[in-house]
Write a protein that holds these residues in place. Structure first.
Motif, PDB file in Angstrom:
ATOM      1  N   GLY A 253       0.830  -1.195   0.000  1.00 21.98           N
ATOM      2  CA  GLY A 253       0.000   0.000   0.000  1.00 21.98           C
ATOM      3  C   GLY A 253       0.862   1.240   0.000  1.00 21.98           C
ATOM      4  N   HIS A 254       0.211   2.358  -0.163  1.00 24.98           N
ATOM      5  CA  HIS A 254       0.919   3.630  -0.224  1.00 24.98           C
ATOM      6  C   HIS A 254       1.601   3.953   1.100  1.00 24.98           C
TER       7      HIS A 254
ATOM      8  N   CYS B 262      -4.042  -5.186  -0.923  1.00 23.41           N
ATOM      9  CA  CYS B 262      -3.402  -3.886  -1.074  1.00 23.41           C
ATOM     10  C   CYS B 262      -4.375  -2.764  -0.765  1.00 23.41           C
TER      11      CYS B 262
ATOM     12  N   ILE C  98      -4.509   0.650  -2.703  1.00 20.52           N
ATOM     13  CA  ILE C  98      -3.957   1.467  -3.775  1.00 20.52           C
ATOM     14  C   ILE C  98      -5.027   2.445  -4.237  1.00 20.52           C
ATOM     15  N   GLU C  99      -4.748   3.733  -4.039  1.00 17.68           N
ATOM     16  CA  GLU C  99      -5.711   4.764  -4.428  1.00 17.68           C
ATOM     17  C   GLU C  99      -5.326   5.463  -5.728  1.00 17.68           C
TER      18      GLU C  99
ATOM     19  N   GLU D 271      -2.643   5.436  -9.402  1.00 20.92           N
ATOM     20  CA  GLU D 271      -1.876   4.569 -10.290  1.00 20.92           C
ATOM     21  C   GLU D 271      -0.463   5.091 -10.494  1.00 20.92           C
TER      22      GLU D 271
ATOM     23  N   ALA E 200       4.106   0.727  -4.724  1.00 19.99           N
ATOM     24  CA  ALA E 200       3.047  -0.219  -4.366  1.00 19.99           C
ATOM     25  C   ALA E 200       2.190  -0.530  -5.595  1.00 19.99           C
ATOM     26  N   TRP E 201       1.826   0.500  -6.349  1.00 24.15           N
ATOM     27  CA  TRP E 201       1.013   0.294  -7.560  1.00 24.15           C
ATOM     28  C   TRP E 201       1.777  -0.579  -8.560  1.00 24.15           C
TER      29      TRP E 201
ATOM     30  N   ASN F  89      -7.992  -5.163  -3.584  1.00 25.61           N
ATOM     31  CA  ASN F  89      -7.636  -3.762  -3.319  1.00 25.61           C
ATOM     32  C   ASN F  89      -8.689  -3.186  -2.380  1.00 25.61           C
TER      33      ASN F  89
END
Length: 159
Positions: free
Chosen positions: A11-12, A127, A129-130, A132, A136-137, A152
């Motif tokens: 993740g971010h 994950c 992921i918000e 792109e 992480a993405w 996600n």
């Protein structure tokens, strides 16, 4: 023979609502602990998402059951933090691994190498992921290309 189900997390580095993320994580972790014979929860230590994962896994293990899962930290190399606080790390995590391949690489590429190794051993990728872009993405795109199951949590949120 024990059937070990391996879950890896990406993740971010920064997340806006850690409490919401932990809520989403708890639902998945609780389900896995209840449904699988044994679960290895494999995590890095490179940002807020990783911290949310670790604390949530430990909380669920404490409150639900802790005899059929492990929290495994995989470091890309032996960090100064780890070298100076090894006992703490081994008390907090069930196991600590250092990626041999990543530790031999240039530090700028070590995290991505470690992440790809984690994907290779995963049965499931969870994950948050918000957007792109970012490591992480990129890692989740690698997991999708390898045919891994990916959840996600950012897409599963009730808006």
């Amino acid at each position: 023979m024990l059937d070990i189900f391996t879950v890896v997390f990406f993740g971010h580095r920064y997340i806006d609502n850690p409490l919401k993320v932990e809520e989403l994580l708890e639902e998945q972790i609780r389900k896995l602990i209840n449904e699988k014979e044994y679960v290895d929860f494999v995590v890095g230590r490179n940002g807020e998402f990783d911290q949310c994962v670790s604390s949530t896994v430990l909380r669920v293990r404490k409150n639900v059951r802790d005899d059929n899962s492990a929290l495994v930290l995989v470091l890309p190399y032996a960090t100064a933090e780890y070298l100076n606080n090894g006992e703490y790390f081994h008390d907090y995590y069930t196991d600590v691994e250092i990626s041999h391949t990543a530790s031999m690489a240039h530090p700028k590429s070590a995290i991505q190498i470690r992440n790809r190794e984690m994907v290779d051993r995963a049965d499931l990728v969870i994950c948050y992921i918000e957007h792109e872009n970012g490591g992480a993405w990129q890692t989740v795109q690698f997991a999708i290309k390898k045919g891994k199951d990916v959840i996600n949590l950012a897409q599963n949120e009730e808006n």
